[in-house]
Scaffold this motif. Structure first.
Motif, PDB file in Angstrom:
ATOM      1  N   HIS A  22       0.807  -1.224   0.000  1.00  9.43           N
ATOM      2  CA  HIS A  22       0.000   0.000   0.000  1.00  9.43           C
ATOM      3  C   HIS A  22       0.839   1.272   0.000  1.00  9.43           C
ATOM      4  CE1 HIS A  22      -3.562  -2.441   0.675  1.00  9.43           C
ATOM      5  NE2 HIS A  22      -2.944  -3.032   1.684  1.00  9.43           N
ATOM      6  N   THR A  23       2.141   1.153  -0.118  1.00  7.96           N
ATOM      7  CA  THR A  23       3.005   2.335  -0.172  1.00  7.96           C
ATOM      8  C   THR A  23       3.906   2.252  -1.402  1.00  7.96           C
ATOM      9  OG1 THR A  23       4.649   1.271   1.254  1.00  7.96           O
ATOM     10  CG2 THR A  23       2.990   2.662   2.332  1.00  7.96           C
ATOM     11  N   LEU A  24       4.574   3.360  -1.688  1.00 15.84           N
ATOM     12  CA  LEU A  24       5.316   3.489  -2.936  1.00 15.84           C
ATOM     13  C   LEU A  24       6.425   2.445  -3.072  1.00 15.84           C
ATOM     14  CD1 LEU A  24       5.766   5.195  -5.501  1.00 15.84           C
ATOM     15  CD2 LEU A  24       7.350   6.606  -4.173  1.00 15.84           C
ATOM     16  N   THR A  25       7.222   2.242  -2.007  1.00 11.68           N
ATOM     17  CA  THR A  25       8.379   1.349  -2.124  1.00 11.68           C
ATOM     18  C   THR A  25       8.005  -0.104  -2.407  1.00 11.68           C
ATOM     19  OG1 THR A  25       9.722   2.781  -0.710  1.00 11.68           O
ATOM     20  CG2 THR A  25      10.448   0.504  -0.976  1.00 11.68           C
ATOM     21  N   PRO A  26       7.118  -0.739  -1.605  1.00 16.29           N
ATOM     22  CA  PRO A  26       6.788  -2.134  -1.914  1.00 16.29           C
ATOM     23  C   PRO A  26       6.070  -2.300  -3.241  1.00 16.29           C
ATOM     24  CG  PRO A  26       5.424  -1.312  -0.116  1.00 16.29           C
ATOM     25  CD  PRO A  26       6.495  -0.302  -0.339  1.00 16.29           C
ATOM     26  N   ILE A  27       5.212  -1.347  -3.598  1.00 13.63           N
ATOM     27  CA  ILE A  27       4.542  -1.447  -4.890  1.00 13.63           C
ATOM     28  C   ILE A  27       5.566  -1.359  -6.009  1.00 13.63           C
ATOM     29  CG2 ILE A  27       2.947  -0.287  -6.472  1.00 13.63           C
ATOM     30  CD1 ILE A  27       1.258   0.482  -4.084  1.00 13.63           C
ATOM     31  N   GLY A  28       6.539  -0.462  -5.862  1.00 13.86           N
ATOM     32  CA  GLY A  28       7.582  -0.349  -6.870  1.00 13.86           C
ATOM     33  C   GLY A  28       8.373  -1.630  -7.023  1.00 13.86           C
ATOM     34  N   LEU A  29       8.691  -2.295  -5.888  1.00 11.76           N
ATOM     35  CA  LEU A  29       9.438  -3.550  -5.947  1.00 11.76           C
ATOM     36  C   LEU A  29       8.629  -4.653  -6.610  1.00 11.76           C
ATOM     37  CD1 LEU A  29      11.082  -3.537  -2.392  1.00 11.76           C
ATOM     38  CD2 LEU A  29      12.202  -3.113  -4.594  1.00 11.76           C
ATOM     39  N   ILE A  30       7.342  -4.707  -6.315  1.00 12.16           N
ATOM     40  CA  ILE A  30       6.489  -5.731  -6.932  1.00 12.16           C
ATOM     41  C   ILE A  30       6.378  -5.504  -8.435  1.00 12.16           C
ATOM     42  CG2 ILE A  30       4.120  -6.611  -7.050  1.00 12.16           C
ATOM     43  CD1 ILE A  30       3.936  -5.960  -4.022  1.00 12.16           C
ATOM     44  N   LEU A  31       6.193  -4.263  -8.830  1.00 15.21           N
ATOM     45  CA  LEU A  31       6.097  -3.963 -10.259  1.00 15.21           C
ATOM     46  C   LEU A  31       7.418  -4.250 -10.962  1.00 15.21           C
ATOM     47  CD1 LEU A  31       4.001  -0.654 -10.283  1.00 15.21           C
ATOM     48  CD2 LEU A  31       3.222  -3.003 -10.624  1.00 15.21           C
ATOM     49  N   ALA A  32       8.533  -3.982 -10.277  1.00 14.55           N
ATOM     50  CA  ALA A  32       9.835  -4.291 -10.865  1.00 14.55           C
ATOM     51  C   ALA A  32       9.983  -5.790 -11.085  1.00 14.55           C
ATOM     52  CB  ALA A  32      10.951  -3.774  -9.963  1.00 14.55           C
ATOM     53  N   ALA A  33       9.550  -6.600 -10.108  1.00 10.05           N
ATOM     54  CA  ALA A  33       9.614  -8.053 -10.264  1.00 10.05           C
ATOM     55  C   ALA A  33       8.706  -8.533 -11.385  1.00 10.05           C
ATOM     56  CB  ALA A  33       9.239  -8.732  -8.946  1.00 10.05           C
ATOM     57  N   ASP A  34       7.515  -7.937 -11.475  1.00  8.19           N
ATOM     58  CA  ASP A  34       6.587  -8.300 -12.545  1.00  8.19           C
ATOM     59  C   ASP A  34       7.191  -8.001 -13.913  1.00  8.19           C
ATOM     60  OD1 ASP A  34       3.585  -8.860 -13.372  1.00  8.19           O
ATOM     61  OD2 ASP A  34       4.195  -7.025 -14.420  1.00  8.19           O
ATOM     62  N   ARG A  35       7.812  -6.847 -14.033  1.00 11.55           N
ATOM     63  CA  ARG A  35       8.421  -6.480 -15.315  1.00 11.55           C
ATOM     64  C   ARG A  35       9.688  -7.283 -15.580  1.00 11.55           C
ATOM     65  NH1 ARG A  35       4.677  -5.284 -18.353  1.00 11.55           N
ATOM     66  NH2 ARG A  35       3.809  -6.733 -16.809  1.00 11.55           N
ATOM     67  N   THR A  36      10.345  -7.770 -14.528  1.00 12.24           N
ATOM     68  CA  THR A  36      11.462  -8.686 -14.739  1.00 12.24           C
ATOM     69  C   THR A  36      10.974  -9.935 -15.454  1.00 12.24           C
ATOM     70  OG1 THR A  36      12.671  -7.883 -12.799  1.00 12.24           O
ATOM     71  CG2 THR A  36      13.234 -10.075 -13.608  1.00 12.24           C
ATOM     72  N   GLY A  37       9.816 -10.435 -15.027  1.00 11.22           N
ATOM     73  CA  GLY A  37       9.228 -11.581 -15.704  1.00 11.22           C
ATOM     74  C   GLY A  37       8.918 -11.286 -17.157  1.00 11.22           C
ATOM     75  N   LYS A  38       8.386 -10.101 -17.418  1.00  7.38           N
ATOM     76  CA  LYS A  38       8.095  -9.732 -18.804  1.00  7.38           C
ATOM     77  C   LYS A  38       9.374  -9.626 -19.619  1.00  7.38           C
ATOM     78  CE  LYS A  38       5.803  -6.240 -21.669  1.00  7.38           C
ATOM     79  NZ  LYS A  38       5.033  -7.236 -22.433  1.00  7.38           N
ATOM     80  N   GLY A  39      10.416  -9.072 -19.001  1.00  8.83           N
ATOM     81  CA  GLY A  39      11.683  -8.948 -19.707  1.00  8.83           C
ATOM     82  C   GLY A  39      12.285 -10.292 -20.055  1.00  8.83           C
ATOM     83  N   LEU A  40      12.151 -11.270 -19.158  1.00  8.18           N
ATOM     84  CA  LEU A  40      12.687 -12.591 -19.430  1.00  8.18           C
ATOM     85  C   LEU A  40      11.969 -13.293 -20.563  1.00  8.18           C
ATOM     86  CD1 LEU A  40      13.282 -14.019 -15.821  1.00  8.18           C
ATOM     87  CD2 LEU A  40      15.033 -13.439 -17.516  1.00  8.18           C
ATOM     88  N   ARG A  41      10.659 -13.095 -20.663  1.00 11.22           N
ATOM     89  CA  ARG A  41       9.875 -13.895 -21.611  1.00 11.22           C
ATOM     90  C   ARG A  41       9.750 -13.290 -22.999  1.00 11.22           C
ATOM     91  NH1 ARG A  41       5.317 -11.828 -18.188  1.00 11.22           N
ATOM     92  NH2 ARG A  41       3.966 -10.504 -19.481  1.00 11.22           N
ATOM     93  N   THR A  42       9.873 -11.981 -23.129  1.00 11.93           N
ATOM     94  CA  THR A  42       9.502 -11.340 -24.387  1.00 11.93           C
ATOM     95  C   THR A  42      10.394 -11.740 -25.547  1.00 11.93           C
ATOM     96  OG1 THR A  42       8.592  -9.451 -23.176  1.00 11.93           O
ATOM     97  CG2 THR A  42       9.074  -9.132 -25.509  1.00 11.93           C
ATOM     98  N   ALA A  43      11.715 -11.639 -25.395  1.00 12.75           N
ATOM     99  CA  ALA A  43      12.616 -11.956 -26.506  1.00 12.75           C
ATOM    100  C   ALA A  43      12.558 -13.436 -26.897  1.00 12.75           C
ATOM    101  CB  ALA A  43      14.045 -11.531 -26.173  1.00 12.75           C
ATOM    102  N   PRO A  44      12.587 -14.390 -25.945  1.00 13.70           N
ATOM    103  CA  PRO A  44      12.456 -15.801 -26.355  1.00 13.70           C
ATOM    104  C   PRO A  44      11.142 -16.105 -27.059  1.00 13.70           C
ATOM    105  CG  PRO A  44      13.326 -15.656 -24.129  1.00 13.70           C
ATOM    106  CD  PRO A  44      12.910 -14.266 -24.511  1.00 13.70           C
ATOM    107  N   ARG A  45      10.058 -15.494 -26.581  1.00 11.21           N
ATOM    108  CA  ARG A  45       8.766 -15.712 -27.240  1.00 11.21           C
ATOM    109  C   ARG A  45       8.779 -15.183 -28.666  1.00 11.21           C
ATOM    110  NH1 ARG A  45       4.711 -11.505 -25.482  1.00 11.21           N
ATOM    111  NH2 ARG A  45       5.927 -10.427 -27.091  1.00 11.21           N
ATOM    112  N   ASP A  46       9.272 -13.957 -28.851  1.00 12.61           N
ATOM    113  CA  ASP A  46       9.310 -13.385 -30.193  1.00 12.61           C
ATOM    114  C   ASP A  46      10.280 -14.131 -31.093  1.00 12.61           C
ATOM    115  OD1 ASP A  46       7.391 -11.563 -29.567  1.00 12.61           O
ATOM    116  OD2 ASP A  46       8.732  -9.853 -29.348  1.00 12.61           O
ATOM    117  N   ALA A  47      11.361 -14.664 -30.506  1.00 11.88           N
ATOM    118  CA  ALA A  47      12.286 -15.471 -31.302  1.00 11.88           C
ATOM    119  C   ALA A  47      11.601 -16.735 -31.810  1.00 11.88           C
ATOM    120  CB  ALA A  47      13.516 -15.825 -30.475  1.00 11.88           C
TER     121      ALA A  47
END
Length: 423
Positions: free
Chosen positions: A123-148
């Motif tokens: 419910h505060t900026l720091t933990p939400i930022g960390l969760i969103l960063a982890a979520d986008r880490t997942g997106k970063g890992l999957r995008t290039a292999p999927r498009d390849a």
């Protein structure tokens, strides 16, 4: 069953401007590979989950938690740009071992799924930022292999269409996600918590579809005995065509205002009630869905660079409409239609153009380079736009973004056309 070998026997004629003109024999082999359809299904299910969160996140952060536009710009930049730091890692891991494209992508999908329920307790900026960063880490890992996988399963002269089909299926999920969020908000008392819970369940389903129905693939490096290195991946930028594509994507990304800011601007202009806010992404998704395949086919025939730049022209037109004094009832439809046209003309088309300039053994790494440049530029744009909105107001911030987009597009026009490279 994985169908990819048809590209080796499909005759085609290459030309400049990113255009490949298939011969008569090639026209009969332009069917979409099963791998593309399977990955499209995974993306459809996953996008239902992610867009449920994306649709309510701006309102949840700004109205529910009271973040300033600058604070939201920081989180939105994290959400849309943090994946830039891990896309190269995902692409490199997928290229290094035979058959890893699927499993690296699967790890990314699983990580993003696990982040959804964590939003229930932040419910505060720091933990939400960390969760969103982890979520986008997942997106970063999957995008290039999927498009390849999409690129490697498609003939060169039909890659624009293949990416268009995948993006259309992906966007079908983007249509359903905001609609699901809208219905959940109206039907429940703790609407945001319910949205995050349902989003997690749908994301898990997407991971299961990937594991069960998307076939693996042996990397060309595994057959030749070579092991792609990070140095070789970074060395791809020495190739003129890929370097031009990357520079073009980076420059234009610096002036691409994030979707969330576009929707917030529309809400302020029109006074859209909070309960209806999650429906705004539907307009973008509908236009994207309708135009992704036609514009992908047009890019195969007319030129991928031309379609890519025309898409940014549509985005500039959307900015212009938001800057005018027009308050007619057709304004949201026009802005969202142009916004969707921008994505249909750029997202898959850029990956199709980049695929033609990257060898198979480094396909994930090469696509990751382009994606990293674009994502990093959009991260910077989100931070700058949020700061400009806080300091000068939304209208001045958008005017600056429109001017920057016009300048970047003008420079991109001076770059020599992309040359189609045989895979």
């Amino acid at each position: 069953m994985y169908v990819a070998d048809s590209r080796a026997s499909t005759p085609a004629t290459a030309s400049v401007e990113g255009t490949v003109r298939p011969t008569a024999a090639g026209r009969y082999r332009s069917t979409i590979a099963p791998t593309v359809l399977a990955l499209g299904t995974v993306s459809l299910v996953t996008d239902v989950s992610s867009e449920m969160v994306t649709a309510v996140l701006p309102l949840y952060l700004v109205t529910g938690l009271g973040l300033s536009p600058l604070g939201f710009g920081l989180l939105d930049g994290v959400y849309n740009g943090f994946s830039a730091v891990v896309r190269l890692v995902g692409g490199h891991l997928a290229d290094r071992g035979g058959g890893r494209h699927k499993w690296v992508a699967g790890a990314g999908y699983a990580l993003s799924a696990l982040c959804k329920p964590l939003l229930l307790v932040a419910h505060t900026l720091t933990p939400i930022g960390l969760i969103l960063a982890a979520d986008r880490t997942g997106k970063g890992l999957r995008t290039a292999p999927r498009d390849a996988l999409i690129s490697l399963s498609s003939a060169p002269e039909t890659r624009g269409r293949a990416f268009g089909v995948h993006r259309a299926m992906d966007t079908a999920g983007a249509l359903l996600g905001p609609l699901a969020a809208f219905l959940i908000l109206r039907a429940t008392v703790d609407g945001y918590d319910a949205v995050f819970t349902v989003s997690f369940c749908v994301a898990v389903l997407g991971v299961l579809v990937l594991v069960l129905f998307v076939p693996g693939r042996r990397s060309p490096a595994a057959d030749t005995g070579t092991r792609p290195t990070l140095r070789a991946a970074l060395g791809l930028l020495a190739h003129r065509d890929l370097r031009r594509i990357t520079v073009c994507a980076l420059l234009l990304g610096l002036a691409t205002v994030s979707d969330s800011f576009v929707y917030l601007l529309l809400q302020r202009r029109l006074g859209v009630p909070d309960g209806w806010f999650p429906l705004l992404p539907l307009g973008t998704a509908a236009a994207f869905l309708l135009l992704a395949v036609p514009l992908g086919r047009l890019a195969d025939r007319w030129g991928r660079r031309r379609v890519f730049l025309a898409g940014h022209g549509a985005l500039l037109a959307a900015y212009t409409l938001l800057l005018t004094s027009w308050h007619g009832s057709a304004l949201p439809y026009a802005v969202l239609a142009l916004h969707g046209t921008f994505y249909a003309a750029t997202d898959g088309v850029l990956m199709a153009a980049a695929s033609d300039s990257v060898p198979e053994a480094l396909r994930s790494s090469g696509l990751a380079l382009v994606q990293t440049g674009q994502a990093g530029a959009r991260f910077a744009c989100s931070l700058a736009f949020g700061a400009a909105w806080t300091l000068w107001g939304d209208r001045t911030a958008l005017l600056a973004a429109a001017a920057a987009l016009a300048l970047c597009a003008a420079y991109a026009l001076t770059l020599r056309p992309f040359r189609e490279a045989a895979p």
